[in-house]
Scaffold this active site. Structure first.
Site, PDB file in Angstrom:
ATOM      1  N   GLU A   1       5.270  -2.343   5.899  1.00  0.00           N
ATOM      2  CA  GLU A   1       4.368  -3.374   5.386  1.00  0.00           C
ATOM      3  C   GLU A   1       4.997  -4.739   5.651  1.00  0.00           C
ATOM      4  OE1 GLU A   1       3.220  -2.938   1.324  1.00  0.00           O
ATOM      5  OE2 GLU A   1       2.318  -0.968   1.624  1.00  0.00           O
TER       6      GLU A   1
ATOM      7  N   GLU B   1       5.338   3.602  -2.381  1.00  0.00           N
ATOM      8  CA  GLU B   1       6.280   2.735  -3.091  1.00  0.00           C
ATOM      9  C   GLU B   1       6.657   3.323  -4.455  1.00  0.00           C
ATOM     10  OE1 GLU B   1       5.647  -1.619  -1.077  1.00  0.00           O
ATOM     11  OE2 GLU B   1       4.954  -1.326  -3.129  1.00  0.00           O
TER      12      GLU B   1
END
Length: 648
Positions: A276, A198
């Site tokens: 995710e 991320e």
């Protein structure tokens, strides 16, 4: 990692022409590549918009599990339940700080044996999506980065800072050769490897850094490995890189169509992937226990699978932040993560199937075969006690054993990092420079306490100074009286601009209007003390009193050792060990977590003595008792919920 995208909190399922077209995939097949000409392969077919496993279209339905949050003796149990849920892969983080505790010192033994975990995954016939960082977030201490990086105070993690890159290069030249042996094309089960984590949510947006890390992966792992990135939709601009497969993450309350459309802007071909898909959320001390709706979670999964997307569920099994490994967030205030990482996941913290698991399993069965046979049932739980602990002395009674090398004398306080104390506790000691006949305020200005300081004057407990607090303690005493501040590191920030979360006293406390000087610093090691059998359970009992002190008891179980949950009714806050193993922090006075999971393998069955040790930091239970019960209590506060933008 965990994320809330700001795309709206309702699930919207819309098939957008060209961008989101349902893909029909054949059912998964056994790996035909082993032993065949050409060998096994895992690639992206951008012409058809699918993954290819050994040349055949493939879709993974995966779940996240963290080997560092599950005792090794229980790895096989958790993985078996994941396979029986219908998953064909697991997603795994590698925490750098878990394996390199000191620069150049590596630990892959016992509980930290990554390769043994990969082999346990392979034994269940599951594939692996590996996320080796170097940064992982994961609500883990400093996002997996070693705190010893901060010994160079101006280091800038997750950038092209040469000092940071040198440390990354040294680490990956140890880790990646181990990974290479388990790559799918080399006969292992790792089908893809994530570059960083991320990164688009980090302030630096340093493309040169991403290129450096991805180039290192290519150099060591070879051209055949599938490298990918993961970002929330808002992070795709800075988190993606040409040559890396771009995936997205979002939860059941986010707008699926918008999220996948943004992935398509950066990955116009290839399969849709949610790396995710959030099955729940993390907990912070002082906030309510997070829960989510199983039906909404199942509907979102079905919508994605209908599109042909590959999905990883974060978390499928959360586990526990044993020891000092929890991370923290920084929003309007500092938010440390609880010891429990239950996450309201399909498998509970104790590894038991939940209603969420069965709801998700029913969805998965519509798209690919689910193993025959019943799901393994919840493990038997044990109820035992109460046991009564004995006070064996104040923490300051054991300074010679807690800090055998002796204190460091300094003119002004130094942070943990400057004295090579990574986690836990550091005692700062000075003396009153003058007599205080009237109550005089003690402050730690400018956020100078990170994260909690337990204050004692001449051995008597006076209270707490806390990070983000406006706390003031009023002190009276004679000139020369000993003033101790025991500072606890509650976990370094694991998400966002976490480059400089230094711990300890970051500036001198002020007494009245004067900064205190001339300090002794004691870096403490309670884990080694407890493992050595000290303080002894048979020590002469002391009268319990407020302030940091040790309490212990030896006890026998009436039968075989089983999983259980430790309750500490009436205790305030501290650290707890079972048979020398650091279970983590307890803080029932703040909640929401009121119990701690005790895995059965940590206990000794009938006829063998067990030892429970507490380091209570504030005030002991009046009855000095502990209980072992057969169910957890994770929802013991009614504080207003707080959520961050992205995490995990």
């Amino acid at each position: 990692m965990a994320s809330s995208l700001g795309l709206g909190r309702r699930l919207v399922v819309v098939l957008v022409p060209v961008l989101l077209v349902p893909v029909l995939l054949p059912p998964p097949t056994p790996n035909p590549g082993f032993g065949q000409a050409g060998g096994p392969s895992f690639t992206v077919d951008r012409a058809r918009g699918v993954f290819l496993r050994d040349g055949l279209p493939f879709r993974y339905i995966s779940g996240s599990v963290h080997y560092a949050r599950v005792p090794r003796a229980l790895w096989a149990d958790r993985l078996r339940k994941m396979r029986m849920s219908g998953l064909n892969a697991v997603q795994v983080y590698v925490p750098w700080n878990y394996h390199e505790p000191r620069p150049g010192v590596y630990d892959f033994a016992g509980e930290r044996d990554l390769e043994a975990f990969l082999e346990a995954v392979a034994a269940e016939g599951l594939l692996v999506i590996l996320r080796p960082g170097p940064y992982i977030c994961a609500e883990w201490e400093m996002g997996g980065l070693p705190s010893w990086l901060l010994r160079k105070a101006d280091v800038v993690p997750r950038t092209s800072d040469p000092d940071f890159l040198d440390a990354v290069d040294a680490w990956f030249h140890v880790l990646l050769p181990k990974v290479r042996l388990h790559l799918y094309q080399n006969g292992g089960n790792i089908i893809s490897v994530q570059v960083e984590n991320e990164y688009g949510s980090y302030w630096a947006c340093d493309a040169s850094y991403l290129r450096h890390v991805s180039g290192l992966f290519r150099a060591v792992l070879g051209e055949g490995v599938l490298l990918f990135t993961t970002d929330g939709p808002s992070g795709l601009r800075c988190g993606t890189l040409r040559g890396l497969f771009a995936t997205v993450d979002f939860g059941p309350g986010d707008n699926m169509t918008e999220a996948f459309a943004l992935q398509r802007e950066y990955e116009p071909n290839g399969p849709l992937v949610n790396s995710e898909y959030y099955t729940g959320w993390l907990d912070y001390w002082g906030s309510p226990h997070s829960t989510g709706d199983a039906a909404a979670l199942a509907r979102g999964l079905e919508a994605m699978l209908t599109l042909g997307a590959s999905v990883n569920m974060y978390m499928f099994h959360g586990g526990t932040n044993f020891g000092y490994w929890n991370g923290a967030d920084l929003k309007q205030s500092y938010l440390p993560v609880t010891t429990s990482y239950d996450y309201d996941a399909p498998l509970s913290e104790a590894g038991d199937p939940t209603d969420k698991l069965y709801a998700l399993r029913g969805v998965i069965a519509k798209f690919q075969p689910v193993p025959l046979g019943p799901m393994p049932p919840p493990t038997p739980k044990m109820t035992f006690g109460p046991v009564t602990l004995t006070p064996v002395g104040a923490l300051t009674d054991f300074l010679d054993l807690l800090c055998p090398s002796g204190p460091l004398r300094v003119p002004r306080p130094l942070p943990f990092e400057a004295v090579k104390q990574d986690r836990g506790f550091l005692l700062y000691r000075t003396r009153l420079p003058r007599s205080l006949p009237r109550p005089t305020p003690l402050r730690a200005p400018d956020g100078g306490v990170r994260d909690r300081a337990y204050v004692l004057l001449q051995g008597a407990y006076r209270g707490v100074l806390e990070r983000d607090g406006e706390g003031v303690l009023l002190l009276k005493g004679e000139e020369g009286a000993v003033l101790d501040l025991l500072v606890e590191n509650m976990g370094r920030i694991s998400f966002g601009a976490n480059a400089s979360d230094f711990k300890g006293l970051t500036g001198p406390p002020v007494l009245g209007g004067a900064a205190l000087a001339d300090w002794l610093l004691f870096p403490l090691d309670p884990d080694s003390l407890v493992r050595s059998g000290r303080p002894p359970a048979g020590a002469s009992p002391r009268a319990p009193r407020p302030g940091p002190a040790f309490y212990t008891v030896r006890f026998l179980l009436p039968g075989p050792a089983r999983d259980t949950f430790l309750y500490l009714p009436g205790w305030t806050k501290g650290q707890v060990w079972i048979n020398g193993f650091n279970l983590g922090r307890y803080w029932p006075a703040r909640g929401p977590q009121r119990s701690l999971f005790v895995p059965g393998p940590l206990l000794r069955g009938r006829g063998a003595a067990n030892t429970l040790t507490l380091l209570e930091l504030e005030a002991p239970s009046p009855r000095l008792q502990a209980l072992f019960l057969d169910r957890p209590a994770l929802n013991g506060t009614a504080a207003r919920p707080r959520r961050r933008t992205e995490a995990g």
